[in-house]
Design a protein around this motif. Structure first.
Motif, PDB file in Angstrom:
ATOM      1  N   ALA A  93      23.955  23.296  59.970  1.00 13.29           N
ATOM      2  CA  ALA A  93      24.829  23.464  59.226  1.00 13.29           C
ATOM      3  C   ALA A  93      24.305  23.785  57.057  1.00 13.29           C
ATOM      4  N   ALA A  94      23.163  23.003  57.142  1.00 10.91           N
ATOM      5  CA  ALA A  94      22.795  23.023  55.334  1.00 10.91           C
ATOM      6  C   ALA A  94      22.120  24.368  55.247  1.00 10.91           C
ATOM      7  N   SER A  95      21.986  24.668  56.354  1.00  8.07           N
ATOM      8  CA  SER A  95      21.854  26.257  55.933  1.00  8.07           C
ATOM      9  C   SER A  95      23.009  27.314  55.178  1.00  8.07           C
ATOM     10  N   SER A  96      23.856  26.965  55.911  1.00 12.82           N
ATOM     11  CA  SER A  96      24.512  28.151  56.165  1.00 12.82           C
ATOM     12  C   SER A  96      26.057  27.319  54.709  1.00 12.82           C
ATOM     13  N   ALA A  97      24.865  26.271  54.552  1.00 13.14           N
ATOM     14  CA  ALA A  97      25.826  25.615  53.435  1.00 13.14           C
ATOM     15  C   ALA A  97      26.152  26.511  51.594  1.00 13.14           C
ATOM     16  N   PHE A  98      24.891  26.776  51.725  1.00  5.72           N
ATOM     17  CA  PHE A  98      23.942  27.102  50.602  1.00  5.72           C
ATOM     18  C   PHE A  98      24.370  28.790  50.824  1.00  5.72           C
ATOM     19  N   VAL A  99      25.905  29.517  50.071  1.00  5.80           N
ATOM     20  CA  VAL A  99      26.299  30.173  49.791  1.00  5.80           C
ATOM     21  C   VAL A  99      25.349  30.897  48.503  1.00  5.80           C
TER      22      VAL A  99
ATOM     23  N   SER B  96      29.352  19.954  41.940  1.00  2.36           N
ATOM     24  CA  SER B  96      28.461  20.451  41.614  1.00  2.36           C
ATOM     25  C   SER B  96      27.802  21.246  42.814  1.00  2.36           C
ATOM     26  N   ALA B  97      27.402  20.403  43.879  1.00  7.68           N
ATOM     27  CA  ALA B  97      26.779  21.425  44.639  1.00  7.68           C
ATOM     28  C   ALA B  97      27.374  22.680  45.401  1.00  7.68           C
ATOM     29  N   PHE B  98      28.276  22.784  44.721  1.00  9.89           N
ATOM     30  CA  PHE B  98      28.807  24.562  44.970  1.00  9.89           C
ATOM     31  C   PHE B  98      28.640  25.652  44.182  1.00  9.89           C
ATOM     32  N   VAL B  99      26.729  25.773  44.450  1.00  9.60           N
ATOM     33  CA  VAL B  99      26.458  26.882  43.330  1.00  9.60           C
ATOM     34  C   VAL B  99      27.041  27.998  43.511  1.00  9.60           C
ATOM     35  N   GLY B 100      27.548  29.573  41.886  1.00  9.40           N
ATOM     36  CA  GLY B 100      28.041  29.801  42.205  1.00  9.40           C
ATOM     37  C   GLY B 100      29.723  29.906  42.266  1.00  9.40           C
TER      38      GLY B 100
END
Lengths: 362, 362
Positions: A93-99, B96-100
């Motif tokens: 889940a965390a990996s897909s949260a990093f856009v 701030s967690a939403f990068v980009g």
DNA sequence: TTGAAAGCGGTACCAA
DNA sequence: TTGGTACCGCTTTCAA
């Protein structure tokens, strides 16, 4: 009726900085990243101006340009599946949260905590992972391997248990001391007569397991002097062994007034209690949650279970690892989650959780 | 010892699709997004090829190009600050967690739940927010306003309490029913003699507050028939009022066997109990956590407090709102968190939390 | 209906 | 030590 405003009306970019100082964007980039070939004076000017204008790098642009793939090796045991499957789900889940970040997860499963892990890591010597998540067993055993990895430039984060005094970047676990203390406090409030308590753990060389018992014993001594403690039994996360040990525990009289199972390996213990028809006489506190445990809690045969939030742990661990690999963010201290105390009244929320969306509860 | 691999070795982009079909990337883009002016046949060919090649859009590139700013209005009360300040902190953390992604948060504070909120929203009519987070009081009162906002294309997410049967996208709250039920279960295990229990809430038109009492009453009836319930007192989140009400509650005999304060407004109640020197005779369960409460729990004068995880709620609420605004992700159902049961044994984890890094506990 | 091309912000390479 | 520029993948405008 105050009004606060987060001031990011007009994002400042390196072009703005370059224009303001009448230098090129190449220079600005070099200065900001402390690369070679920038004069100290211009570097200082750039850094000052950047701070002044409130420059925040555009992450999308950077990752678009670099377009790097981050490879993460994930080393978790197969047993106990009810725990580690959710841990893996949290990582995913965390990996897909990093856009905008290309993360490749490589899952490696070894039989059980501290068994077969070193061999897997050794076999992956040429995988060139950027980072590794691992559930460590005995720190003395796995410590040297972790240090080797770190020396090869691989960032290591521990999950579920910790291996302190190694080169690992950080660790995400339940606060084991507190878990044990909660169990003791619950017993102390529920059992009013004097008697003794038994504990079944996994492996006392695993830090998480040892700490739970320490917290349990300390809290018991403090708040429940009428309850004594018999030496802990190690089941090594093996169901058959746990069953036999529980049976022999119940063969002796007087029965323990309560049993604390400090890992997710409680199914065989409950089975033994059931067969001996002692579930109504002995108070039981378990760890984690799996479908078969639900009815025990509903019926009050299990006093409470301490849910270790594996999904949340997995998510947090990968977040920490990726943040570090991406922009060098240093975690301040190991993360110690508080376990959820699952009683009859909040059980429904957790069964929903097991059934479907783990991130709705966390 | 299985091995799973997330297969993203070589990301496919629209250029690849274009080349494979000998069309331009513009056409591919139009086809993929179902825009006008694409012949049905080419659209079909593109979609097929995209699926065939396993195309996954590059979010970094998209957000770089679009570079939109998302403006969010955040409407929370000032009181009770110990709760809502952490709620705001969670919102800020999520942004701030939403990068980009360029997120602009505009915080608007009104005095207390259901007081002054409509006026603030009305005054912001021309702010053109993309979305709004709001802590709603009485749903009947604020419902029409929410629906108006939604009709103007503004996405609304409720936090801390809910306003169901409105156009809000979703809601993030503690499960109020479960919170009440937990309080009842704890009382039922602690108070063995018969007696009556008192409850102090905020405002029964606020859904969250009403649901807590319903859960409390229902669970009490089920598990503790020896404990009766006197009608709930509404303090409207005003400290002075809560103090007076607590005093008059304690003026009558027999004293209640226990008091459940179901909002964070417990400070004046504890003060009243302290002055009457009844803290050791009456069991108290509170809600949330603030510095002054710590010593009450440490000393056992407060049985437990149900921490509603405001930081986690705020973070989750903004996450849901942004995910929807960014890529249209529809939340499946309102999020209902389980509260943390804070006892003496896990209290230290929460005080660390208050002191420093709220995200380490969540 | 389709193609071509500019440009989002940052990085890295080559030239000066 | 610096400046200039191509390029990452996608969206969008303008032409064809």
């Amino acid at each position: 009726m105050t009004v606060q405003k987060v001031p990011n009306m007009k994002p400042v970019n390196i072009k703005d900085i370059a224009k303001a100082l009448d230098v090129s964007i190449g220079t600005v980039d070099r200065a900001l990243h402390g690369r070679s070939d920038v004069s100290p004076s211009t570097r200082a000017r750039v850094l000052k101006k950047a701070k002044e204008l409130g420059y925040r790098p555009n992450f999308a642009a950077r990752s678009l340009k670099l377009n790097r793939r981050i490879r993460i090796g994930v080393y978790f045991p197969t047993e106990i599946a009810s725990f580690f499957d959710l841990l893996r789900a949290g990582v995913t889940a965390a990996s897909s949260a990093f856009v905008g970040v290309n993360v490749e997860l490589v899952f490696r499963n070894f039989p059980r905590l501290g068994k077969g892990d070193l061999e897997l890591i050794e076999a992956d010597r040429n995988e060139h992972f950027d980072g590794i998540l691992i559930a460590p067993g005995n720190p003395d055993r796995i410590g040297p391997t972790i240090n080797q990895l770190v020396q090869h430039g691989i960032t290591v984060v521990c999950v579920a248990s910790d291996a302190p005094r190694t080169g690992r970047l950080s660790a995400v676990t339940v606060d084991a001391n507190v878990s044990g203390a909660i169990a003791a406090e619950l017993f102390s409030r529920t059992i009013s007569h004097s008697g003794h308590l038994a504990t079944i753990t996994g492996d006392l060389t695993t830090l998480d397991h040892a700490e739970k018992l320490k917290g349990f014993a300390a809290s018991l001594a403090l708040f429940a002097p009428h309850l004594s403690l018999v030496p802990a039994v190690e089941s090594h996360e093996k169901p058959t062994l746990a069953y036999r040990q529980a049976m022999s525990l119940l063969a002796r009289k007087p029965y323990p007034a309560g049993i604390y199972v400090s890992t997710a390996n409680s199914k065989p213990v409950l089975q033994a209690l059931e067969e001996k028809r002692l579930l109504n006489q002995i108070q039981v506190i378990t760890t984690d949650l799996y479908p078969e445990l639900v009815s025990y809690i509903e019926s009050g045969k299990v006093l409470a279970t301490l849910f270790q939030r594996p999904f949340t742990q997995g998510r947090k661990a990968l977040e920490i690892l990726l943040r570090y690999l991406i922009d060098g963010t240093q975690p301040v201290a190991p993360t110690r989650f508080t376990p959820h105390i699952v009683l009859r009244s909040n059980l429904p929320l957790f069964t929903d959780y097991l059934a479907g969306q783990p991130d709705s509860l966390s």
